[in-house]
Design a protein around this motif. Structure first.
Motif, PDB file in Angstrom:
ATOM      1  N   ILE A  79      42.344  38.657  37.826  1.00 30.88           N
ATOM      2  CA  ILE A  79      40.987  38.231  38.136  1.00 30.88           C
ATOM      3  C   ILE A  79      40.221  38.207  36.820  1.00 30.88           C
ATOM      4  O   ILE A  79      40.127  39.218  36.120  1.00 30.88           O
ATOM      5  CB  ILE A  79      40.302  39.185  39.138  1.00 30.88           C
ATOM      6  N   GLU A  80      39.694  37.032  36.496  1.00 31.57           N
ATOM      7  CA  GLU A  80      38.913  36.883  35.270  1.00 31.57           C
ATOM      8  C   GLU A  80      37.440  36.979  35.631  1.00 31.57           C
ATOM      9  O   GLU A  80      36.976  36.291  36.537  1.00 31.57           O
ATOM     10  CB  GLU A  80      39.210  35.528  34.630  1.00 31.57           C
ATOM     11  N   ALA A  81      36.726  37.849  34.937  1.00 28.96           N
ATOM     12  CA  ALA A  81      35.302  38.038  35.177  1.00 28.96           C
ATOM     13  C   ALA A  81      34.517  37.475  34.005  1.00 28.96           C
ATOM     14  O   ALA A  81      34.768  37.827  32.854  1.00 28.96           O
ATOM     15  CB  ALA A  81      34.993  39.509  35.364  1.00 28.96           C
ATOM     16  N   ARG A  82      33.597  36.565  34.334  1.00 20.37           N
ATOM     17  CA  ARG A  82      32.673  36.022  33.327  1.00 20.37           C
ATOM     18  C   ARG A  82      31.269  36.129  33.895  1.00 20.37           C
ATOM     19  O   ARG A  82      30.897  35.356  34.780  1.00 20.37           O
ATOM     20  CB  ARG A  82      32.997  34.560  33.022  1.00 20.37           C
ATOM     21  N   GLY A  83      30.544  37.100  33.394  1.00 19.91           N
ATOM     22  CA  GLY A  83      29.219  37.336  33.957  1.00 19.91           C
ATOM     23  C   GLY A  83      29.355  37.746  35.406  1.00 19.91           C
ATOM     24  O   GLY A  83      30.078  38.676  35.734  1.00 19.91           O
ATOM     25  N   GLU A  84      28.673  37.001  36.281  1.00 21.75           N
ATOM     26  CA  GLU A  84      28.739  37.321  37.700  1.00 21.75           C
ATOM     27  C   GLU A  84      29.795  36.509  38.438  1.00 21.75           C
ATOM     28  O   GLU A  84      29.963  36.662  39.643  1.00 21.75           O
ATOM     29  CB  GLU A  84      27.368  37.119  38.333  1.00 21.75           C
ATOM     30  N   THR A  85      30.480  35.636  37.747  1.00 26.44           N
ATOM     31  CA  THR A  85      31.510  34.825  38.408  1.00 26.44           C
ATOM     32  C   THR A  85      32.876  35.457  38.210  1.00 26.44           C
ATOM     33  O   THR A  85      33.160  36.112  37.210  1.00 26.44           O
ATOM     34  CB  THR A  85      31.524  33.386  37.858  1.00 26.44           C
ATOM     35  N   ARG A  86      33.707  35.251  39.189  1.00 23.57           N
ATOM     36  CA  ARG A  86      35.074  35.741  39.153  1.00 23.57           C
ATOM     37  C   ARG A  86      35.984  34.588  39.526  1.00 23.57           C
ATOM     38  O   ARG A  86      35.636  33.748  40.361  1.00 23.57           O
ATOM     39  CB  ARG A  86      35.302  36.860  40.186  1.00 23.57           C
ATOM     40  N   ARG A  87      37.146  34.550  38.903  1.00 20.40           N
ATOM     41  CA  ARG A  87      38.143  33.563  39.314  1.00 20.40           C
ATOM     42  C   ARG A  87      39.531  34.165  39.182  1.00 20.40           C
ATOM     43  O   ARG A  87      39.791  34.980  38.312  1.00 20.40           O
ATOM     44  CB  ARG A  87      38.026  32.260  38.529  1.00 20.40           C
ATOM     45  N   ARG A  88      40.391  33.727  40.083  1.00 22.62           N
ATOM     46  CA  ARG A  88      41.777  34.190  40.091  1.00 22.62           C
ATOM     47  C   ARG A  88      42.588  33.267  39.189  1.00 22.62           C
ATOM     48  O   ARG A  88      42.510  32.044  39.310  1.00 22.62           O
ATOM     49  CB  ARG A  88      42.337  34.154  41.498  1.00 22.62           C
TER      50      ARG A  88
END
Length: 128
Positions: free
Chosen positions: A48-57
C-alpha cells in the motif's frame, strides 16, 4: 560450547534474510566481472503506497514468484553463446509453498532452471 548469545547470533546470521543479502552481494560481483549478464531481486505480493491522504495498492510479482531472476551466458553445442534465464528461491528451513512449487514445475516443464537455495555456497557452485 556456545553461550545463548552466540547461539542466537549464529541462528540470526544464517537466517533467510542473511542468505538473500549474501546472494545479492555475490550476484552483483558476478555481474561486475561479466560472469552473469543481469540479475534482479523479485518481490511478490501487494504493498500500500501512501501519498498524503491518498492510498493505492501496488501489485508486485504474483504469488509463487522466486526471490531472484538471473540471466547468464551459456555456451551452446555449436560454440555460440546464448542467454540463459534461471530463478532462485531462497529457503532456510521451510518448504516451498504450493504456489512456489507450481512455478518451479512450470519452469522445469519449459526447460528453465529454478533452484531452491539454502546457502550462499549453493549459488557459488552454480556460478563460479
Amino acid at each position: 560450547m556456545m553461550d545463548s548469545t552466540s547461539a542466537n547470533y549464529a541462528r540470526t546470521y544464517y537466517g533467510e534474510r542473511d542468505i538473500v543479502f549474501a546472494i545479492r552481494e555475490y550476484l552483483q560481483v558476478l555481474e561486475n566481472l561479466g560472469k552473469i549478464i543481469w540479475w534482479e531481486r523479485l518481490q511478490a505480493g501487494d504493498i500500500i503506497e501512501a501519498r498524503g491522504e491518498t492510498r493505492r495498492r501496488v501489485r508486485l510479482c504474483r504469488a509463487g514468484t522466486p526471490d531472484f531472476i538471473v540471466v547468464s551466458p551459456e555456451e551452446c553445442d555449436d560454440g555460440n553463446i546464448r542467454p540463459m534465464v534461471s530463478f532462485l528461491e531462497v529457503k532456510h528451513k521451510t518448504k516451498l509453498t504450493p504456489d512456489q512449487q507450481d512455478f518451479a514445475n512450470k519452469m522445469a516443464d519449459n526447460g528453465i532452471k529454478c533452484y531452491v537455495i539454502r546457502s550462499i555456497e549453493e549459488v557459488q557452485a552454480i556460478w563460479r
